[in-house]
Design a protein around this motif. Structure first.
Motif, PDB file in Angstrom:
ATOM      1  N   ASN A 139     -24.269 -40.211  11.353  1.00 51.48           N
ATOM      2  CA  ASN A 139     -24.171 -40.907  10.074  1.00 51.48           C
ATOM      3  C   ASN A 139     -24.717 -42.341  10.070  1.00 51.48           C
ATOM      4  OD1 ASN A 139     -22.490 -39.153   8.042  1.00 51.48           O
ATOM      5  ND2 ASN A 139     -21.536 -38.867  10.042  1.00 51.48           N
ATOM      6  N   ALA A 140     -25.064 -42.876  11.244  1.00 51.30           N
ATOM      7  CA  ALA A 140     -25.479 -44.283  11.251  1.00 51.30           C
ATOM      8  C   ALA A 140     -26.756 -44.567  12.030  1.00 51.30           C
ATOM      9  CB  ALA A 140     -24.343 -45.159  11.799  1.00 51.30           C
ATOM     10  N   LEU A 141     -27.058 -43.775  13.044  1.00 49.51           N
ATOM     11  CA  LEU A 141     -28.170 -44.119  13.931  1.00 49.51           C
ATOM     12  C   LEU A 141     -29.490 -44.278  13.195  1.00 49.51           C
ATOM     13  CD1 LEU A 141     -29.719 -44.503  16.523  1.00 49.51           C
ATOM     14  CD2 LEU A 141     -29.421 -42.058  17.033  1.00 49.51           C
ATOM     15  N   VAL A 142     -29.924 -43.228  12.517  1.00 49.71           N
ATOM     16  CA  VAL A 142     -31.209 -43.266  11.817  1.00 49.71           C
ATOM     17  C   VAL A 142     -31.099 -44.022  10.498  1.00 49.71           C
ATOM     18  CG1 VAL A 142     -32.976 -41.836  10.696  1.00 49.71           C
ATOM     19  CG2 VAL A 142     -32.029 -41.154  12.917  1.00 49.71           C
ATOM     20  N   GLN A 143     -29.951 -43.893   9.834  1.00 49.55           N
ATOM     21  CA  GLN A 143     -29.782 -44.472   8.501  1.00 49.55           C
ATOM     22  C   GLN A 143     -29.606 -45.990   8.528  1.00 49.55           C
ATOM     23  OE1 GLN A 143     -28.137 -42.021   9.988  1.00 49.55           O
ATOM     24  NE2 GLN A 143     -27.370 -40.482   8.551  1.00 49.55           N
ATOM     25  N   ASP A 144     -28.891 -46.516   9.530  1.00 51.69           N
ATOM     26  CA  ASP A 144     -28.515 -47.939   9.521  1.00 51.69           C
ATOM     27  C   ASP A 144     -28.919 -48.696  10.778  1.00 51.69           C
ATOM     28  OD1 ASP A 144     -27.153 -47.680   6.997  1.00 51.69           O
ATOM     29  OD2 ASP A 144     -25.478 -46.743   8.059  1.00 51.69           O
ATOM     30  N   TRP A 145     -28.656 -48.127  11.946  1.00 45.98           N
ATOM     31  CA  TRP A 145     -28.825 -48.890  13.168  1.00 45.98           C
ATOM     32  C   TRP A 145     -30.288 -49.179  13.495  1.00 45.98           C
ATOM     33  CZ3 TRP A 145     -24.875 -45.744  16.619  1.00 45.98           C
ATOM     34  CH2 TRP A 145     -23.589 -45.967  16.120  1.00 45.98           C
ATOM     35  N   LEU A 146     -31.123 -48.150  13.471  1.00 38.59           N
ATOM     36  CA  LEU A 146     -32.536 -48.387  13.767  1.00 38.59           C
ATOM     37  C   LEU A 146     -33.200 -49.299  12.730  1.00 38.59           C
ATOM     38  CD1 LEU A 146     -33.613 -44.865  15.070  1.00 38.59           C
ATOM     39  CD2 LEU A 146     -33.509 -46.992  16.395  1.00 38.59           C
ATOM     40  N   PRO A 147     -32.931 -49.119  11.428  1.00 42.62           N
ATOM     41  CA  PRO A 147     -33.517 -50.045  10.448  1.00 42.62           C
ATOM     42  C   PRO A 147     -33.065 -51.491  10.627  1.00 42.62           C
ATOM     43  CG  PRO A 147     -32.818 -48.032   9.348  1.00 42.62           C
ATOM     44  CD  PRO A 147     -32.290 -47.965  10.749  1.00 42.62           C
ATOM     45  N   ALA A 148     -31.941 -51.706  11.292  1.00 40.39           N
ATOM     46  CA  ALA A 148     -31.465 -53.070  11.516  1.00 40.39           C
ATOM     47  C   ALA A 148     -32.232 -53.777  12.630  1.00 40.39           C
ATOM     48  CB  ALA A 148     -29.969 -53.050  11.864  1.00 40.39           C
ATOM     49  N   MET A 149     -33.008 -53.011  13.409  1.00 36.31           N
ATOM     50  CA  MET A 149     -33.835 -53.597  14.466  1.00 36.31           C
ATOM     51  C   MET A 149     -35.133 -54.137  13.871  1.00 36.31           C
ATOM     52  SD  MET A 149     -32.123 -52.911  17.360  1.00 36.31           S
ATOM     53  CE  MET A 149     -30.554 -53.041  16.517  1.00 36.31           C
ATOM     54  N   ASP A 150     -35.524 -55.292  14.262  1.00 32.99           N
ATOM     55  CA  ASP A 150     -36.694 -55.956  13.696  1.00 32.99           C
ATOM     56  C   ASP A 150     -37.983 -55.191  14.032  1.00 32.99           C
ATOM     57  OD1 ASP A 150     -38.289 -57.817  12.448  1.00 32.99           O
ATOM     58  OD2 ASP A 150     -38.317 -59.190  14.154  1.00 32.99           O
ATOM     59  N   GLY A 151     -38.590 -54.577  13.011  1.00 33.14           N
ATOM     60  CA  GLY A 151     -39.890 -53.926  13.158  1.00 33.14           C
ATOM     61  C   GLY A 151     -39.879 -52.594  13.886  1.00 33.14           C
ATOM     62  N   VAL A 152     -38.722 -52.112  14.305  1.00 33.42           N
ATOM     63  CA  VAL A 152     -38.672 -50.905  15.132  1.00 33.42           C
ATOM     64  C   VAL A 152     -39.017 -49.648  14.342  1.00 33.42           C
ATOM     65  CG1 VAL A 152     -37.062 -49.373  16.340  1.00 33.42           C
ATOM     66  CG2 VAL A 152     -37.151 -51.796  16.926  1.00 33.42           C
ATOM     67  N   VAL A 153     -38.506 -49.514  13.145  1.00 29.24           N
ATOM     68  CA  VAL A 153     -38.760 -48.301  12.363  1.00 29.24           C
ATOM     69  C   VAL A 153     -40.253 -48.128  12.078  1.00 29.24           C
ATOM     70  CG1 VAL A 153     -38.416 -47.226  10.099  1.00 29.24           C
ATOM     71  CG2 VAL A 153     -36.454 -48.123  11.366  1.00 29.24           C
ATOM     72  N   ASP A 154     -40.947 -49.222  11.793  1.00 29.23           N
ATOM     73  CA  ASP A 154     -42.394 -49.127  11.562  1.00 29.23           C
ATOM     74  C   ASP A 154     -43.102 -48.576  12.803  1.00 29.23           C
ATOM     75  OD1 ASP A 154     -42.177 -50.096   8.997  1.00 29.23           O
ATOM     76  OD2 ASP A 154     -42.589 -52.178   9.551  1.00 29.23           O
ATOM     77  N   LYS A 155     -42.695 -49.027  13.971  1.00 29.29           N
ATOM     78  CA  LYS A 155     -43.293 -48.522  15.209  1.00 29.29           C
ATOM     79  C   LYS A 155     -42.986 -47.043  15.397  1.00 29.29           C
ATOM     80  CE  LYS A 155     -43.104 -52.893  17.819  1.00 29.29           C
ATOM     81  NZ  LYS A 155     -42.539 -53.560  19.033  1.00 29.29           N
ATOM     82  N   LEU A 156     -41.752 -46.660  15.103  1.00 26.67           N
ATOM     83  CA  LEU A 156     -41.349 -45.266  15.279  1.00 26.67           C
ATOM     84  C   LEU A 156     -42.118 -44.342  14.330  1.00 26.67           C
ATOM     85  CD1 LEU A 156     -37.495 -45.752  15.655  1.00 26.67           C
ATOM     86  CD2 LEU A 156     -39.077 -45.026  17.442  1.00 26.67           C
TER      87      LEU A 156
END
Length: 349
Positions: A152-169
């Protein structure tokens, strides 16, 4: 002899009786889960004990007693001779993907009780109890305990909270999930970001075998699992390295931090998910702290003391101490990026 304060005594006895009620509920909740009693009751309720017994293929007499205990615990609703689950009760006991599902906590409690003789002996010797020597399927229980939070949180909240990480992923990143256990966190990330490549590492061969089988059942091609320790796992030039609820279990987390820094690209990110905790005991005298200190005594500290230097951070190390350990590996920036009632998420660069 110190004179007893009757009011304080009654309050303490009441607390202990409540705790004992919860303790003796552990096997009953696990029976309800194993036999799909909560799931069945959610589907057919309100129902008499006989109707639920018939639907679940169980003995009516056992069912009546089990349901009565569940009602007394507040886990099942009872009215006009029929049993049912409220929406809230179903959310906790009958919905595996609910963020409030706590069945895994009951499994973990059972494994902790089974583990008592080994930890009790370690109290005298000061030695640890290795993860591979934990009683029962501790690995399965812990994986199930953390699953709702990750789902419920890893993909939805935690990764987006990392600076620039989701764009790289999204573009295609190289990711290591260190201390991956049964691989749930790795699989969730691999499913969400098909352009990226994921490798899960864990020092427990049995967990890696379970993770590999799990990944195959999902038909995922962008991940693999390898036996490896946090201090010397293979692979280099990772864009992202993750550690989920495992840094405090490591024997030498400082060596792990050093190796992780070397394994990351210069602009890479280390995401560390750890149990929620304040920096002082006084900050953790609450239900969450109680749960984590108990689990730490029976699982986390013994596991760490069985390894290398046995730093034994414990599950309530707190953000300040965790940041010190992370910085010791060469990271210059550590911040809390996200939090839930059970976890804190730290970003290190």
């Amino acid at each position: 002899m110190t004179e007893l304060n009757e009011g304080a005594l009654n309050e303490l006895v009441g607390r202990v009786l409540g705790d004992l009620g919860g303790a003796v509920s552990v096997p009953l909740v696990r029976i309800g889960d194993a036999l799909d009693l909560y799931k069945t009751l959610k589907e057919i309720g309100p129902a008499t004990s006989e109707k639920l017994a018939d639907a679940a293929g169980c003995s009516p007499r056992y069912m009546r007693e089990w349901l009565s205990a569940q009602v007394a615990s507040g886990y099942v609703h009872y009215a006009e001779g029929r049993f049912s689950l409220t929406a809230e009760q179903a959310f906790v006991f009958a919905e595996p993907d609910s963020p409030a599902n706590l069945i895994g906590a009951f499994d973990t409690a059972a494994a902790m009780v089974e583990n008592q003789p080994k930890v009790q002996s370690a109290f005298k010797t000061g030695r640890g109890v290795a993860w591979s020597e934990q009683a029962g399927c501790m690995f399965c229980a812990v994986a199930r305990l953390f699953r709702p939070g990750y789902v419920n949180a890893l993909v939805q909240d935690w990764l987006p909270a990392m600076d620039g990480v989701v764009d790289k992923l999204r573009a295609g990143a190289n990711v290591a999930d260190v201390g991956c256990g049964h691989g749930l966190s790795t699989i969730l990330m691999a499913q969400a970001f098909p352009n990226s490549q994921f490798t899960g590492y864990d020092f427990h061969a049995g967990s890696i075998a379970a993770a590999t089988a799990h990944a195959r059942s999902h038909g995922l091609m962008n991940l693999n699992f390898e036996v490896g320790r946090a201090q010397n796992f293979g692979g280099r030039d990772f864009d992202l390295i993750t550690c989920f609820d495992c840094l405090h279990d490591m024997g030498d987390p400082q060596a792990a931090a050093t190796h992780i820094r070397k394994a990351l690209k210069a602009d890479g990110t280390w995401m560390v998910v750890e149990p929620m905790a304040g920096d002082k005991l006084e900050d953790n005298i609450n239900p969450i702290g109680r749960l984590y200190y108990s689990a730490s005594t029976m699982i986390c500290v013994p596991t760490s003391l069985a390894q290398e230097t046995g730093l034994a951070l414990g599950a309530q190390a707190g953000e300040k101490r965790l940041a010190e350990v992370i910085r010791s590996g060469g990271f210059t920036h550590v911040r809390r990026a996200a939090a839930t009632p059970l976890n804190m998420v730290l970003e290190a660069t």
